[in-house]
Enzyme design. Structure first.
Site, PDB file in Angstrom:
ATOM      1  N   GLU A 164       8.823  -2.851  -8.823  1.00 57.42           N
ATOM      2  CA  GLU A 164       8.693  -2.102  -7.650  1.00 57.42           C
ATOM      3  C   GLU A 164       7.239  -2.266  -7.241  1.00 57.42           C
ATOM      4  O   GLU A 164       6.503  -1.456  -7.716  1.00 57.42           O
ATOM      5  CB  GLU A 164       9.271  -0.536  -7.764  1.00 57.42           C
ATOM      6  N   CYS A 170       3.252   3.050  -0.895  1.00 53.27           N
ATOM      7  CA  CYS A 170       3.834   1.658  -0.981  1.00 53.27           C
ATOM      8  C   CYS A 170       4.395   1.251   0.192  1.00 53.27           C
ATOM      9  O   CYS A 170       4.372   0.172   0.721  1.00 53.27           O
ATOM     10  CB  CYS A 170       4.502   1.356  -2.096  1.00 53.27           C
TER      11      CYS A 170
END
Ligand code: NAD
Length: 478
Positions: free
Chosen positions: A213, A248
């Site tokens: 991720e 993110c």
């Protein structure tokens, strides 16, 4: 400090637990998910304090983005677990008739979750929910950059969870390196791409599958035919309202037309002032920068001589409190520092294009982002954006909210990562999908066995083609 021997001993103990079969039982999985849920319900204040200590995260964000998100993931898994674990029937073909086929989800075994500092509670426990739901044993390695949350996680999981199956190992690079030396059945890593490559290389030694991720530069395209005030508020919420841009999926940069940019800047600054006041450095509703290294990194992006005359709003900072004001820049050059890497902070460059449609090629010229946003009422632009922009996920007319839809996978593509999770995707990320075909002893077709004859070949060709007349022809010599 975790030496390689400690790491080896932890994995050995966990492997013994996994081999005992206890984590496969649904009751065990339910009990552990309930224990995680209890942590979120009984220790809210402690978790909020830890997040305040690590990031000066406002209680609102700590609760909405972290605690309640973990609790929602637990509740969803508890509700769906029975369905997820049921074998999934699939169709068979004439080739195997009579038979029944199913996909049986089985736990992978001993898994490692390495998490990042920006949502240190959520990013640690969200994957653990999937790992437990799928019946694995887990080592969680929280981020050392958020030490207060790391220590709360170690303490609370130690108190509430079955520690023969779920362990928290705290530490930094040496500890993670020692863990990565071990053989795992899955590694789930959240963080930057540089370390992602280290994780992937370590996993390759043992043929361990990984979920990475990662992050990247998430674009937001702003068309000219929109409800500007709503768009501005939603951009602000996904940028500064998400951990001061240390997220993110925060918009990393904006693309709009030359003519529209001044209007957009005006709307953004107007709403920013309403949200954070005239002196945002004094606002309690903005998270701090996580530490002085990241503060200095962001300061370098502001001080880069290529952008110093491009700041149209903000730019103030206070190192003693690790605060940087929301900062907007217009038309920064492509070779400036701010455009060369993910910003991961409260700075937002706005790039201009001649035609809004040009944004798509601008985005596609860069690495594929974790998220891409477009604000438009133009059906054609919307369709073109969805069809032609490759990103981990995308959202039309808002930012970041796609993460909250449990039916959508969350993960990257290309440089922004591999694999995905959330909802059932979390369960799947930690399961092996075992193909199971069951037959009885009936229907044993002699045509499949030697000696091979032309009649048998004819029959099999007809069978494989699904040619019913051909089957009769071959069988009865018509
Ligand atoms: P970080 O510094 O907390 O590092 C992540 C983990 O990697 C930590 O547990 C750390 O101990 C470990 N680590 C660091 N260096 C290592 C090394 N040399 N060897 C082995 N392990 C090591 O977090 P970060 O990388 O600064 O996180 C920010 C990045 O993560 C950004 O790029 C962001 O976009 C991305 N991110 C992605 C997601 C997502 O869900 N896709 C979520 C959050 C952050």
């Amino acid at each position: 400090m975790t030496t390689e021997m400690d790491a080896e001993a932890a994995v050995k103990e966990l492997r013994a637990t996994f081999s005992s079969g206890k984590t496969r039982a649904l009751e065990w999985r339910v009990s552990q998910l309930k224990a995680l849920l209890k942590i979120t319900e009984h220790h809210e204040e402690e978790i909020v304090q830890a997040l305040r200590s690590d990031l000066n995260k406002p209680e609102f964000e700590a609760f909405v983005h972290e605690i309640s998100a973990v609790s929602a993931a637990c509740k969803f898994a508890l509700k769906e677990l029975h369905r997820w674990t049921k074998p999934e029937k699939v169709k068979t073909s004439i080739t195997t008739f009579p038979s029944k086929a199913e996909i049986v989800s089985e736990p992978l075994g001993v898994v490692l979750v390495i998490s990042a500092w920006n949502y240190p509670f959520l990013l640690a426990l969200d994957p653990v929910v999937g790992a437990i739901a799928a019946g694995n044993v887990v080592v969680l390695k929280p981020s050392e950059i958020a030490p207060a949350t790391s220590s709360v996680l170690a303490k609370l999981l130690g108190e509430y969870m079955d520690t023969s199956a779920v362990k928290v190992i705290e530490g930094a690079v040496p500890e993670t390196t020692a863990l990565l030396e071990q053989k795992w059945d899955k590694i789930f890593y959240t963080g930057n791409g540089k370390v992602g490559r280290i994780v992937l290389a370590a996993a390759a030694k043992h043929l361990t599958p990984v979920v990475l991720e990662l992050g990247g530069k998430c674009p937001a395209v702003v068309d000219t035919n929109i409800e500007l005030k709503v768009a501005a508020r939603r951009i602000i919420s996904g940028k500064w309202g998400c951990n001061s841009g240390q997220t993110c999926v925060s918009p990393d940069y904006i693309l709009t037309t030359k003519e529209y940019a001044p209007k957009l800047i005006n709307a953004l600054t107007c709403e920013l002032e309403k949200f954070y006041g005239k002196d945002p450095l004094q606002s309690n509703d903005l998270s701090a920068i996580v530490n002085s290294n990241h503060f200095d990194r962001l300061a370098r992006l502001i001080d880069d001589e290529k952008v110093s005359d491009k700041i149209v709003y903000g730019g103030q900072r206070d190192k003693s409190n690790l605060k940087i004001a929301p900062t907007i820049m217009l038309d920064v050059p492509a070779d400036s520092l701010i455009m060369s890497d993910e910003i991961f902070g409260p700075l937002l460059p706005i790039l201009t294009v001649n035609k809004i449609e040009d944004s798509i090629s601008e985005i596609n010229a860069k690495a594929r982002p974790l998220a891409a946003y477009v604000f438009t009422n133009d059906k054609k632009l919307k369709e073109e954006f969805i069809k032609n922009v490759s990103a981990g996920g995308m959202l039309v007319n808002d930012t970041t909210l796609h993460l909250t839809v449990s039916g959508l996978p969350f993960g990257g593509v290309g440089e922004s990562g591999m694999g995905s999770y959330h909802g059932k995707f979390s369960f799947d990320a930690f399961s092996h999908k075992k193909a199971v075909l069951q037959r009885s002893f009936a229907g044993d077709l002699s045509a499949r066995y030697p000696p091979y004859t032309s009649k048998k070949l004819k029959l099999l060709k007809a069978l494989l083609k699904g040619d019913i007349i051909g089957i009769f022809r071959a069988l009865f010599g018509w």
